[in-house]
Write a protein that holds these residues in place. Structure first.
Motif, PDB file in Angstrom:
ATOM      1  N   THR A 191       1.100  20.317 -62.965  1.00  0.00           N
ATOM      2  CA  THR A 191       1.880  20.643 -61.764  1.00  0.00           C
ATOM      3  C   THR A 191       2.807  19.492 -61.409  1.00  0.00           C
ATOM      4  OG1 THR A 191       0.214  19.741 -60.249  1.00  0.00           O
ATOM      5  CG2 THR A 191       0.005  22.068 -60.836  1.00  0.00           C
ATOM      6  N   ILE A 192       3.887  19.848 -60.726  1.00  0.00           N
ATOM      7  CA  ILE A 192       4.713  18.848 -60.053  1.00  0.00           C
ATOM      8  C   ILE A 192       4.825  19.286 -58.595  1.00  0.00           C
ATOM      9  CG2 ILE A 192       5.989  18.299 -62.155  1.00  0.00           C
ATOM     10  CD1 ILE A 192       8.362  19.895 -61.016  1.00  0.00           C
ATOM     11  N   ARG A 193       5.026  18.342 -57.712  1.00  0.00           N
ATOM     12  CA  ARG A 193       5.168  18.657 -56.290  1.00  0.00           C
ATOM     13  C   ARG A 193       6.565  18.220 -55.856  1.00  0.00           C
ATOM     14  NH1 ARG A 193       0.781  20.622 -54.286  1.00  0.00           N
ATOM     15  NH2 ARG A 193       1.501  20.427 -52.127  1.00  0.00           N
ATOM     16  N   VAL A 194       7.273  19.130 -55.200  1.00  0.00           N
ATOM     17  CA  VAL A 194       8.703  18.969 -54.968  1.00  0.00           C
ATOM     18  C   VAL A 194       9.030  19.258 -53.506  1.00  0.00           C
ATOM     19  CG1 VAL A 194      10.990  19.751 -55.668  1.00  0.00           C
ATOM     20  CG2 VAL A 194       9.131  19.737 -57.338  1.00  0.00           C
ATOM     21  N   ALA A 195       9.888  18.438 -52.931  1.00  0.00           N
ATOM     22  CA  ALA A 195      10.368  18.719 -51.579  1.00  0.00           C
ATOM     23  C   ALA A 195      11.180  20.018 -51.594  1.00  0.00           C
ATOM     24  CB  ALA A 195      11.233  17.574 -51.072  1.00  0.00           C
ATOM     25  N   PRO A 196      11.020  20.878 -50.589  1.00  0.00           N
ATOM     26  CA  PRO A 196      11.696  22.183 -50.590  1.00  0.00           C
ATOM     27  C   PRO A 196      13.196  22.092 -50.803  1.00  0.00           C
ATOM     28  CG  PRO A 196      10.075  22.085 -48.826  1.00  0.00           C
ATOM     29  CD  PRO A 196      10.154  20.704 -49.404  1.00  0.00           C
ATOM     30  N   GLU A 197      13.836  21.061 -50.239  1.00  0.00           N
ATOM     31  CA  GLU A 197      15.290  20.978 -50.364  1.00  0.00           C
ATOM     32  C   GLU A 197      15.734  20.718 -51.810  1.00  0.00           C
ATOM     33  OE1 GLU A 197      13.766  16.954 -48.767  1.00  0.00           O
ATOM     34  OE2 GLU A 197      13.389  19.117 -48.442  1.00  0.00           O
ATOM     35  N   ARG A 198      14.811  20.241 -52.651  1.00  0.00           N
ATOM     36  CA  ARG A 198      15.159  19.990 -54.052  1.00  0.00           C
ATOM     37  C   ARG A 198      15.077  21.267 -54.898  1.00  0.00           C
ATOM     38  NH1 ARG A 198      11.562  15.713 -56.534  1.00  0.00           N
ATOM     39  NH2 ARG A 198      13.109  15.888 -58.217  1.00  0.00           N
ATOM     40  N   LEU A 199      14.685  22.360 -54.284  1.00  0.00           N
ATOM     41  CA  LEU A 199      14.567  23.623 -55.010  1.00  0.00           C
ATOM     42  C   LEU A 199      15.759  24.549 -54.769  1.00  0.00           C
ATOM     43  CD1 LEU A 199      10.751  24.206 -54.510  1.00  0.00           C
ATOM     44  CD2 LEU A 199      11.920  23.652 -56.654  1.00  0.00           C
ATOM     45  N   ALA A 200      16.852  23.981 -54.345  1.00  0.00           N
ATOM     46  CA  ALA A 200      18.078  24.774 -54.194  1.00  0.00           C
ATOM     47  C   ALA A 200      18.420  25.432 -55.525  1.00  0.00           C
ATOM     48  CB  ALA A 200      19.222  23.876 -53.744  1.00  0.00           C
ATOM     49  N   GLY A 201      18.861  26.669 -55.445  1.00  0.00           N
ATOM     50  CA  GLY A 201      19.216  27.434 -56.640  1.00  0.00           C
ATOM     51  C   GLY A 201      18.140  28.384 -57.100  1.00  0.00           C
ATOM     52  N   MET A 202      16.904  28.161 -56.632  1.00  0.00           N
ATOM     53  CA  MET A 202      15.814  29.040 -57.044  1.00  0.00           C
ATOM     54  C   MET A 202      15.952  30.406 -56.380  1.00  0.00           C
ATOM     55  SD  MET A 202      14.004  27.386 -59.233  1.00  0.00           S
ATOM     56  CE  MET A 202      12.468  28.300 -59.292  1.00  0.00           C
ATOM     57  N   PRO A 203      15.497  31.478 -57.054  1.00  0.00           N
ATOM     58  CA  PRO A 203      15.612  32.824 -56.480  1.00  0.00           C
ATOM     59  C   PRO A 203      14.878  32.936 -55.144  1.00  0.00           C
ATOM     60  CG  PRO A 203      15.051  32.931 -58.818  1.00  0.00           C
ATOM     61  CD  PRO A 203      14.932  31.497 -58.422  1.00  0.00           C
ATOM     62  N   ASP A 204      15.401  33.752 -54.263  1.00  0.00           N
ATOM     63  CA  ASP A 204      14.808  33.908 -52.932  1.00  0.00           C
ATOM     64  C   ASP A 204      13.363  34.392 -53.000  1.00  0.00           C
ATOM     65  OD1 ASP A 204      17.147  33.060 -51.756  1.00  0.00           O
ATOM     66  OD2 ASP A 204      17.898  35.088 -51.341  1.00  0.00           O
ATOM     67  N   ASP A 205      13.077  35.352 -53.898  1.00  0.00           N
ATOM     68  CA  ASP A 205      11.711  35.862 -53.976  1.00  0.00           C
ATOM     69  C   ASP A 205      10.747  34.797 -54.481  1.00  0.00           C
ATOM     70  OD1 ASP A 205      13.203  36.457 -56.529  1.00  0.00           O
ATOM     71  OD2 ASP A 205      11.183  36.971 -57.190  1.00  0.00           O
ATOM     72  N   TRP A 206      11.235  33.927 -55.370  1.00  0.00           N
ATOM     73  CA  TRP A 206      10.402  32.827 -55.859  1.00  0.00           C
ATOM     74  C   TRP A 206      10.109  31.856 -54.725  1.00  0.00           C
ATOM     75  CZ3 TRP A 206       9.876  27.638 -56.288  1.00  0.00           C
ATOM     76  CH2 TRP A 206       9.063  27.129 -57.300  1.00  0.00           C
ATOM     77  N   LEU A 207      11.122  31.501 -53.958  1.00  0.00           N
ATOM     78  CA  LEU A 207      10.929  30.572 -52.839  1.00  0.00           C
ATOM     79  C   LEU A 207       9.976  31.150 -51.804  1.00  0.00           C
ATOM     80  CD1 LEU A 207      14.618  29.372 -52.401  1.00  0.00           C
ATOM     81  CD2 LEU A 207      12.702  28.002 -53.257  1.00  0.00           C
ATOM     82  N   ALA A 208      10.091  32.451 -51.541  1.00  0.00           N
ATOM     83  CA  ALA A 208       9.199  33.071 -50.559  1.00  0.00           C
ATOM     84  C   ALA A 208       7.750  33.022 -51.013  1.00  0.00           C
ATOM     85  CB  ALA A 208       9.634  34.518 -50.323  1.00  0.00           C
ATOM     86  N   ALA A 209       7.537  33.052 -52.319  1.00  0.00           N
ATOM     87  CA  ALA A 209       6.172  33.023 -52.857  1.00  0.00           C
ATOM     88  C   ALA A 209       5.638  31.608 -53.025  1.00  0.00           C
ATOM     89  CB  ALA A 209       6.141  33.754 -54.199  1.00  0.00           C
ATOM     90  N   HIS A 210       6.448  30.594 -52.707  1.00  0.00           N
ATOM     91  CA  HIS A 210       6.040  29.200 -52.892  1.00  0.00           C
ATOM     92  C   HIS A 210       6.290  28.401 -51.609  1.00  0.00           C
ATOM     93  CE1 HIS A 210       6.373  30.595 -57.041  1.00  0.00           C
ATOM     94  NE2 HIS A 210       5.634  29.552 -57.406  1.00  0.00           N
ATOM     95  N   PRO A 211       5.530  28.646 -50.561  1.00  0.00           N
ATOM     96  CA  PRO A 211       5.689  27.862 -49.329  1.00  0.00           C
ATOM     97  C   PRO A 211       5.211  26.434 -49.526  1.00  0.00           C
ATOM     98  CG  PRO A 211       3.757  29.261 -49.188  1.00  0.00           C
ATOM     99  CD  PRO A 211       4.453  29.648 -50.460  1.00  0.00           C
ATOM    100  N   ALA A 212       5.716  25.550 -48.719  1.00  0.00           N
ATOM    101  CA  ALA A 212       5.296  24.145 -48.778  1.00  0.00           C
ATOM    102  C   ALA A 212       3.850  24.017 -48.316  1.00  0.00           C
ATOM    103  CB  ALA A 212       6.214  23.285 -47.922  1.00  0.00           C
TER     104      ALA A 212
END
Length: 658
Positions: free
Chosen positions: A172-193
């Motif tokens: 695993t890697i742990r990433v600040a949410p702002e560094r995940l720009a560009g990721m699909p909306d459904d993926w982001l919704a399934a990966h809360p901080a």
């Protein structure tokens, strides 16, 4: 006579499964041992009777090994997985014991003649049985046979250990949410901080693949790619080194120069020396397309990194996507909106049902996990039951990490319906099109298993052809995941609008763009598979051989399209080094044949007309002459029966050059 599918435990809890596995193992082993005891002590006068008893005995024990392999890779409880692994090893140990039993071999060696009562299948089986005994080392002295037995037992254990490492090692890697720009909306919704404000990204496919394709942050792409290629290391390296050494020793003990020669002796390719020749042939054919692909990719990369002389591996997926979007007008995120998992799964069933004349009926039956969906399979015309399939398609802890078809039970006419399991790791929401083609591919194995499970012999049931042919039917089925008219039947957006034909055509053109990169990457994997074993033969002869990592880096430089990523060891999670051993060339060998077989559909020969993906006479001929016979004929003969001629390299060469 109506045959019932196997009854799995009504509860997924560990105690219930432990009891069921113990009971099934004891019953099948007792029955198998009794059959073999009778053959050894009171050999039947009729060769067919001896073959029948041997086939049922080895079928039962081989079935236990297959069941153990499946449950060891999918059950949610570790203790059950461990028990299943032990059951598989016990079954393999008994098969090894029988294969080295000189008394048993003498029974089959003494059978009159080489033809069994004008029965081609039984005659073929007798030839296979005799050759199997000889390849096992049954004719060696007692000390050698004892060593062979120990080697085989240890190899089974090593394969299981390696599989467990590749299954359980999730980075695993742990990433600040702002560094995940560009990721699909459904993926982001399934990966809360999490509580620490960071988002966890794992190396499981539904996380890692989108991250490599869409994350705008280069460091995120690099970190997840590095983590992905570090799985299994360093634990797997000594296991693999021991595995390769024992395979080499085993091959020489039974009279072969090296493992590749031993392994290839029962494959279409025939000889170990033909493997590097085939690898180099494909690499040479792909050289021009690869150079063209890489020139396009590097040109795009230099727009962002003007001084770059090559594109790093961790950036390749992201920039291949950009090339597809900018030069071929393929927006991968837009494509995903048409590929919701439930629709894709249903579409797969409808497409294959129409193509092969099948009907699927969902059944509510106990399995090992709630994620599993089960279907009974019937012939659409007659209503005859053909078997049962189980789809276990989403990732979870402790589960097999790749995509594969596993056998639950083999099918034999009048005795047992075939049951197979598809084990994959797809998103529950929107899918990448690459995953859709993977689903079609793996389902091809499942169909092969079910359709070929209605003959007389366990030995020829299911996917029982030469191992370097088994991928061809699955690779051919991928074509239906690329056809616009087929995709539009199930690929629809939230509003129900089907995917535009022009978008699918653009997807196809963009896929053609990367074929050179793909072919050379496959040849890198194939070369690694072969030369890891060839190096062991050199080491056994006293030559100095470097580490697996060093060899991998050198082979990637020689055959691969993309450069090595510093600090990674991808071979350590390359599970095909277990089952495929020195024969990963199989995937490209099979693709050559798959492209040729698909030409029968692509040309529309028969009543369907030009390019008819569902031409009924072609589809029926393919089903009945390639899939249904299982291992009753050599693969080259099955293909010739379907095509009306021997297979050729022409269709593949034309596809690669397109």
């Amino acid at each position: 006579m109506t045959l019932d599918p196997i009854s799995l435990p009504a509860s997924a809890d560990a105690a219930t499964w432990t009891q069921w596995l113990d009971a099934r193992s004891a019953a099948e082993l007792d029955a198998a041992r009794e059959l073999v005891r009778a053959v050894r002590t009171s050999p039947p006068d009729d060769p067919r009777s001896a073959l029948h008893a041997w086939d049922r005995a080895t079928g039962k024990v081989g079935g236990l090994a297959a069941l153990g392999s499946l449950i060891g890779n999918v059950h949610p409880d570790e203790s059950v997985r461990d028990l299943a692994d032990a059951m598989e090893q016990d079954a393999q140990r008994l098969l090894t014991e029988w294969s080295l039993d000189r008394g048993l071999y003498d029974v089959f060696a003494a059978l009159d003649g080489t033809v069994v009562a004008d029965d081609a299948a039984a005659t073929r089986l007798l030839e296979k049985v005799r050759k199997g005994f000889r390849r096992s080392g049954v004719d060696k002295d007692e000390e050698t046979r004892e060593r062979i037995s120990k080697i085989r037992d240890r190899l089974t254990g090593l394969d299981q250990e390696f599989s467990k490492i590749t299954r359980d090692d999730v980075r695993t890697i742990r990433v600040a949410p702002e560094r995940l720009a560009g990721m699909p909306d459904d993926w982001l919704a399934a990966h809360p901080a999490g509580d620490d404000g960071l988002v966890e990204v794992t190396t499981d496919y539904p996380d890692a693949i989108p991250a490599r394709m869409f994350a705008l942050d280069q460091d995120v792409r690099r970190d997840i790619q590095t983590a992905f290629l570090q799985r299994g290391w360093p634990e797997a390296e000594p296991l693999l080194e021991e595995m390769f050494a024992l395979r080499q020793e085993l091959a020489t003990l039974v009279g072969y120069a090296d493992w590749a020669s031993y392994d290839a002796d029962v494959k279409m390719i025939g000889t170990g020396s033909a493997i590097p020749e085939f690898i180099d042939k494909i690499a040479a054919a792909a050289q021009g397309p690869m150079e063209s692909d890489m020139a396009v990719l590097l040109e795009r990369y230099r727009r962002d990194y003007p001084e770059a002389t090559e594109i790093p591996l961790y950036d390749s997926f992201f920039y291949q996507r950009l090339v597809q979007e900018e030069q071929y007008d393929v927006d991968a995120q837009r494509v995903r909106t048409y590929l919701a998992f439930p629709k894709v799964r249903q579409g797969l069933l409808e497409v294959t049902g129409r193509l092969f004349g099948l009907r699927y009926e969902e059944v509510d039956v106990p399995t090992w996990h709630d994620d599993v969906t089960s279907y009974d399979v019937f012939r659409a015309d007659s209503g005859d039951a053909l078997g049962r399939i189980h789809l276990d398609l989403h990732p979870r802890e402790g589960k097999y990490k790749h995509a594969a078809q596993f056998t639950l039970v083999e099918g034999v006419a009048g005795e047992q319906l075939p049951e197979g399991v598809l084990v994959c790791n797809f998103s529950r929401g929107l899918m990448e099109h690459d995953h859709v083609t993977t689903l079609f591919h793996e389902f091809g194995h499942l169909l092969h298993h079910v359709l070929a499970g209605h003959g007389e012999w366990y030995r020829f049931a299911g996917v029982a052809t030469e191992w370097d042919f088994v991928e061809a039917p699955s690779q051919m089925l991928e074509e239906w995941a690329w056809d616009p008219s087929v995709l539009r039947t199930f690929a629809t957006d939230e509003a129900g609008e089907p995917i535009p034909t022009e978008l699918v055509e653009a997807m196809r053109r963009s896929d053609d763009y990367g074929k050179g990169i793909y072919a050379r990457t496959q040849m890198f994997y194939a070369a690694m598979s072969y030369y890891f074993h060839a190096d062991e033969a050199r080491r056994a002869a006293g030559e100095q051989v470097g580490s697996l990592t060093d060899r991998m880096i050198a082979l990637q430089k020689e055959y691969g399209a993309l450069p090595y990523l510093e600090g990674t060891h991808m071979f350590a999670s390359f599970g095909h080094l277990g089952g495929y051993s020195s024969a990963y060339y199989t995937y490209m060998w099979s693709l050559v044949i798959a492209k040729d077989m698909f030409s029968a559909f692509d040309s529309g020969s028969g009543a369907g007309g030009a390019g008819d993906m569902f031409a009924p006479d072609v589809a029926t001929r393919y089903r009945d002459r390639v899939l249904a016979p299982g291992g009753l004929k050599d693969a080259a003969d099955l293909v010739a029966d379907f095509l009306g001629r021997p297979y050729s390299f022409d269709s593949y060469a034309a596809w690669l050059a397109r």
